[in-house]
Design an enzyme around this catalytic site. Structure first.
Site, PDB file in Angstrom:
ATOM      1  N   GLN A 181       0.833  -1.209   0.000  1.00 23.50           N
ATOM      2  CA  GLN A 181       0.000   0.000   0.000  1.00 23.50           C
ATOM      3  C   GLN A 181       0.866   1.256   0.000  1.00 23.50           C
ATOM      4  OE1 GLN A 181      -3.398  -0.187   2.854  1.00 23.50           O
ATOM      5  NE2 GLN A 181      -2.675  -2.249   3.283  1.00 23.50           N
ATOM      6  N   LEU A 182       1.942   1.211   0.769  1.00 27.73           N
ATOM      7  CA  LEU A 182       2.822   2.375   0.901  1.00 27.73           C
ATOM      8  C   LEU A 182       3.435   2.791  -0.431  1.00 27.73           C
ATOM      9  CD1 LEU A 182       4.426   4.424   2.642  1.00 27.73           C
ATOM     10  CD2 LEU A 182       6.054   2.579   3.129  1.00 27.73           C
ATOM     11  N   VAL A 183       3.919   1.816  -1.207  1.00 26.44           N
ATOM     12  CA  VAL A 183       4.632   2.162  -2.440  1.00 26.44           C
ATOM     13  C   VAL A 183       3.720   2.679  -3.537  1.00 26.44           C
ATOM     14  CG1 VAL A 183       6.530   0.570  -1.955  1.00 26.44           C
ATOM     15  CG2 VAL A 183       4.593  -0.240  -3.314  1.00 26.44           C
ATOM     16  N   GLN A 238      13.599  -3.865   1.737  1.00 30.07           N
ATOM     17  CA  GLN A 238      14.363  -5.081   1.991  1.00 30.07           C
ATOM     18  C   GLN A 238      14.023  -6.119   0.923  1.00 30.07           C
ATOM     19  OE1 GLN A 238      13.393  -7.503   5.557  1.00 30.07           O
ATOM     20  NE2 GLN A 238      15.511  -7.149   6.137  1.00 30.07           N
ATOM     21  N   SER A 239      15.053  -6.654   0.298  1.00 31.21           N
ATOM     22  CA  SER A 239      14.863  -7.536  -0.847  1.00 31.21           C
ATOM     23  C   SER A 239      14.681  -8.986  -0.413  1.00 31.21           C
ATOM     24  CB  SER A 239      16.063  -7.434  -1.796  1.00 31.21           C
ATOM     25  OG  SER A 239      15.978  -8.421  -2.808  1.00 31.21           O
ATOM     26  N   GLN A 240      13.595  -9.603  -0.841  1.00 30.79           N
ATOM     27  CA  GLN A 240      13.393 -11.027  -0.571  1.00 30.79           C
ATOM     28  C   GLN A 240      14.204 -11.895  -1.528  1.00 30.79           C
ATOM     29  OE1 GLN A 240       9.106 -11.624  -0.734  1.00 30.79           O
ATOM     30  NE2 GLN A 240       8.931 -11.281   1.460  1.00 30.79           N
ATOM     31  N   ARG A 294      -4.019   8.090   4.582  1.00 29.23           N
ATOM     32  CA  ARG A 294      -3.751   6.950   5.463  1.00 29.23           C
ATOM     33  C   ARG A 294      -4.101   7.177   6.930  1.00 29.23           C
ATOM     34  NH1 ARG A 294      -3.808   3.044   1.715  1.00 29.23           N
ATOM     35  NH2 ARG A 294      -2.348   3.488   0.028  1.00 29.23           N
TER      36      ARG A 294
END
Length: 293
Positions: A172-174, A184-186, A262
């Site tokens: 939602q944020l992006v 942070q990359s999964q 928000r």
């Protein structure tokens, strides 16, 4: 203005590391930052340079009006017969190959120790130690402010790292496209020991069912990685409730839009929790006054 290299480097490390933010800050020094930023440029990972902000005062002219039309991510306002230009280092890097505006791009880059040396600009920055200012919510969301730039009108900006939110909320944020993000990359971070965010509505049997499902997904993830499956493929089994952290840079105008949407009672509980932290930080740091409470 502060040398933005440290801020960019911290945000880049947020993407690839599970280390606490305090430890990431301790890694920072000019030599380390130069190597990291050089590797980012070599790989073409320019989005993280959006966390480095600049301000420049100029006399308004037709040339600048044309520049603002061409480069839409530049913000500006008039003050005392001059214009104040605000933008990010990614835009400056895109401008550097434009012969019509290369000289202005070099002025933008001059506050970065690394970029000024790389592109032949005179370095005009100041290296300052980054100190954290941390805000926490009752439900475990943390917001670490790592940079703050005061400017006229709504051109002031802030960079912060949010921890303890789920991928549900980060998705939602992006959507707030006027902000800059590094998550942070999964693909690179091992997810084995990360926690899951439990919605407050899930109690008793519902909570048991939830944690049984997400913990089984982690077990499968670990087995897949042990079998030699790449983390970027094994992550397909992971539910959206897994925790994440994300670096955010936003101008005051972008923050106002975020808060308007928000803090509304119709927003989901988790992003509303985060928005309340953002508002608290923005007001305590005298970044803005929010009137739509």
């Amino acid at each position: 203005m502060r040398d933005p290299d440290t801020i960019i480097s911290i945000c880049a490390r947020v993407s690839r590391s599970k280390k606490p933010v305090e430890e990431i800050l301790m890694e920072m020094n000019p030599y380390y930052e130069e190597k990291l930023l050089e590797s980012l440029i070599t790989m073409g990972h320019l989005s993280v340079f959006e966390h480095g902000r600049f301000l420049l005062r100029k006399e308004l002219s037709e040339r600048y009006i044309r520049m603002f039309a061409r480069y839409r991510y530049l913000d500006w306002c008039e003050e005392s017969g001059e214009i104040v230009i605000s933008g990010n280092m990614r835009t400056a890097l895109e401008m550097i190959s434009d012969p019509n505006y290369r000289d202005i791009a070099l002025e933008f880059l001059s506050i970065s120790r690394f970029l000024s040396k790389k592109f032949g600009a005179e370095y005009k920055g100041i290296r300052e130690k980054v100190s954290l200012r941390t805000y926490s919510s009752p439900l475990g969301v943390k917001l670490h402010v790592i940079d703050l730039i005061k400017a006229p009108a709504d051109l002031s900006s802030v960079t912060f790292i949010v921890e303890g939110i789920s991928r549900v909320t980060s998705h939602q944020l992006v959507r707030h496209r006027s902000m800059s993000f590094t998550q942070q990359s999964q693909r690179f971070v091992d997810l084995s020991n990360l926690s899951f965010i439990k919605p407050p509505s899930m109690e008793g049997k519902a909570a048991e069912l939830y944690f049984d499902a997400v913990n089984r997904s982690l077990d499968v993830y670990k087995k897949l990685v042990e079998m030699g499956i790449k983390k970027e493929d094994a992550r397909y089994i992971i539910p959206q409730g897994i925790s994440t952290r994300i670096a955010v840079t936003a101008t005051v105008s972008a923050l106002k839009n975020f808060l308007n949407l928000r803090l509304d009672k119709s927003a989901q509980w988790e992003i509303r929790e985060m928005a309340n932290l953002v508002l608290k930080a923005a007001e305590e740091l005298s970044l803005m006054k929010y009137t739509n409470k």
